[in-house]
Enzyme design. Structure first.
Site, mmCIF file in Angstrom:
data_model
loop_
_atom_site.group_PDB
_atom_site.id
_atom_site.type_symbol
_atom_site.label_atom_id
_atom_site.label_comp_id
_atom_site.label_asym_id
_atom_site.label_seq_id
_atom_site.Cartn_x
_atom_site.Cartn_y
_atom_site.Cartn_z
ATOM 1 N N HIS A 115 23.470 27.237 0.930
ATOM 2 C CA HIS A 115 22.834 26.295 -0.005
ATOM 3 C C HIS A 115 23.406 26.652 -1.376
ATOM 4 O O HIS A 115 23.040 27.665 -1.968
ATOM 5 C CB HIS A 115 21.312 26.448 0.019
ATOM 6 C CG HIS A 115 20.711 26.078 1.339
ATOM 7 N ND1 HIS A 115 20.677 24.772 1.793
ATOM 8 C CD2 HIS A 115 20.142 26.835 2.315
ATOM 9 C CE1 HIS A 115 20.098 24.742 2.994
ATOM 10 N NE2 HIS A 115 19.772 25.976 3.332
ATOM 11 N N GLU A 143 24.156 26.167 6.885
ATOM 12 C CA GLU A 143 23.277 25.161 6.242
ATOM 13 C C GLU A 143 23.861 24.600 4.947
ATOM 14 O O GLU A 143 23.139 24.420 3.962
ATOM 15 C CB GLU A 143 21.895 25.778 5.943
ATOM 16 C CG GLU A 143 21.176 26.324 7.146
ATOM 17 C CD GLU A 143 19.745 26.789 6.873
ATOM 18 O OE1 GLU A 143 19.176 26.451 5.811
ATOM 19 O OE2 GLU A 143 19.197 27.508 7.734
ATOM 20 N N ASP A 199 24.745 22.724 1.799
ATOM 21 C CA ASP A 199 24.486 21.548 0.974
ATOM 22 C C ASP A 199 24.631 22.000 -0.475
ATOM 23 O O ASP A 199 24.701 23.203 -0.744
ATOM 24 C CB ASP A 199 23.126 20.861 1.250
ATOM 25 C CG ASP A 199 21.924 21.773 1.264
ATOM 26 O OD1 ASP A 199 21.967 22.842 0.615
ATOM 27 O OD2 ASP A 199 20.924 21.417 1.918
HETATM 28 O O1 9MR Z 1 15.132 20.996 5.569
HETATM 29 C C1 9MR Z 1 13.976 21.541 6.185
HETATM 30 C C2 9MR Z 1 12.755 20.688 5.849
HETATM 31 O O2 9MR Z 1 12.896 19.405 6.433
HETATM 32 C C3 9MR Z 1 11.504 21.362 6.383
HETATM 33 O O3 9MR Z 1 10.367 20.643 5.945
HETATM 34 C C4 9MR Z 1 11.419 22.811 5.897
HETATM 35 C C5 9MR Z 1 10.219 23.538 6.522
HETATM 36 O O4 9MR Z 1 10.340 23.584 7.919
HETATM 37 O O5 9MR Z 1 12.599 23.519 6.246
HETATM 38 C C6 9MR Z 1 13.783 22.977 5.717
HETATM 39 O O6 9MR Z 1 14.891 23.724 6.206
HETATM 40 C C7 9MR Z 1 15.089 25.049 5.714
HETATM 41 C C8 9MR Z 1 15.682 25.878 6.825
HETATM 42 O O7 9MR Z 1 14.847 25.845 7.975
HETATM 43 C C9 9MR Z 1 15.904 27.317 6.403
HETATM 44 N N1 9MR Z 1 16.708 27.372 5.201
HETATM 45 C C10 9MR Z 1 16.279 26.543 4.097
HETATM 46 C C11 9MR Z 1 16.112 25.097 4.561
HETATM 47 C C12 9MR Z 1 15.739 24.180 3.394
HETATM 48 O O8 9MR Z 1 14.476 24.504 2.888
#
Ligand code: 9MR
Length: 339
Positions: free
Chosen positions: A222, A252, A254
């Protein structure tokens, strides 16, 4: 069969370019079900398609012992049907816990519940999910001041041993699977990031000293364009992991573009350049096992909710724009992945 799953997706389009490193993206079940054009983008561009949220604890076991596999199953079998890879995110996390887990107040109960969750989920998918983020984000946000472990329910009840417990349970329940630790802020220059890399290497050594197998570290990616990539630092980190016999994935990507200029095309160029700097540093150490983005198009992302664009623009964090057209970031990523 696919046509039955998603009208409008033709198998003729369904073969992404040959790459030396697989390209994947996380897919949210709601969009998978409701937005066929968006899902088609995954079909047309991804070697790996995996659940963004459907394999998290709250999605799988909202009530004790009651497992709901439907959404995760939907995405995993979709990837299988297409002959694509997939990925398991995640067994143990500080977030996405249902209320009944948040209420656990003894170490014995926490251990019992953690082990049975891992056993149940790993057994359900068996070899169909070849890699698991066994633990996600267990390094403290700022290990200099609050570390080295991140506060969580698991940490409060079981201490650092919750990571050992999770790895031991995963190794037993998913013997053939790749076992990973996934975390963020491992790629930047600065003291806090140095401390996070050190904490991660210590964590890997700790598990190895206990005879537990760790196969890969997931570097989330990120990225914040205002925070420079630590080129040498990241290269060294990956080389240190390699010396421990541990590979890596980029899991991940972005770009958190909240502070970038409003002009969309300038912003896209800056985001692409930053992703290029990141990949350049990582790839110069060793090829990752895969590169994935957190979503695929600007149509859906967590970033506008948490870090909206500060000058009133709509966030543009991902390789495809809202209209599913490729952006410079996509070209940059593919340049690194191409054979
Ligand atoms: O993008 C994800 C979001 O839709 C969910 O609501 C959230 C909670 O489950 O998690 C986000 O994904 C995270 C990932 O699981 C771990 N790294 C950070 C991501 C962004 O917050």
């Amino acid at each position: 069969m696919l046509a039955g799953v998603l009208p409008g997706i033709g198998l003729a389009n369904a073969s992404p370019a040959k790459r030396r490193v697989p390209f994947g993206a996380a897919l949210e079940y709601r969009h998978f079900i409701n937005d066929p054009d968006y899902t088609a983008l995954f079909v047309n561009h991804c070697d790996m398609i995996f659940p963004m949220n459907a394999l998290k604890w709250d999605a799988l076991q909202g009530a004790p012992g009651e497992f709901n596999y439907l959404p995760a199953e939907g995405i995993v079998s979709f990837a299988e049907t297409l002959g694509r890879g997939t990925y398991g995110h995640t067994f143990v996390w500080w977030n996405a816990l249902p209320a009944w887990v948040e209420k656990i107040d003894s170490a014995a109960k926490a251990e019992e519940v953690l082990v049975s969750h891992v056993q149940n989920v790993a057994a359900h998918f068996a070899a169909r999910v070849p890699s698991w983020d066994v633990v996600n984000e267990v390094v403290a946000h700022d290990p200099v001041n609050e570390g080295p472990w991140r506060d969580s329910l698991w940490m409060r009840l079981l201490g650092p041993s919750h990571v050992d417990i999770a790895f031991a349970a995963a190794a037993e329940a998913a013997p053939g699977a790749e076992l990973a630790i996934n975390d963020y802020d491992l790629e930047f220059r600065g003291a806090r990031y140095d401390a996070r890399r050190t904490a991660m290497l210590d964590l890997v050594r700790r598990l190895q000293d206990k005879g537990l197998r760790v196969d890969t570290v997931g570097i989330q990616g990120h990225l914040y364009p205002e925070v420079p990539i630590g080129h040498e630092e990241l290269e060294r980190f990956i080389t240190d992991l390699k010396a421990l016999g541990v590979g890596y994935r980029i899991t991940e990507i972005d770009v958190i573009d909240w502070k970038l200029p409003r002009d969309a095309s300038r912003r896209d160029d800056m985001a692409a350049e930053h992703v290029g700097n990141f990949l350049d540093a990582a790839f110069s150490a060793e090829l990752p096992r895969s590169v994935s983005t957190w979503g695929l198009s600007d149509r859906y992302s967590w970033i506008p909710d948490v870090m909206p664009h500060r000058r009133g623009g709509k966030n543009r964090p991902l390789p495809f724009d809202e209209n599913l057209k490729p952006k410079p970031m996509y070209e940059v990523i593919q340049r690194y992945l191409a054979s």
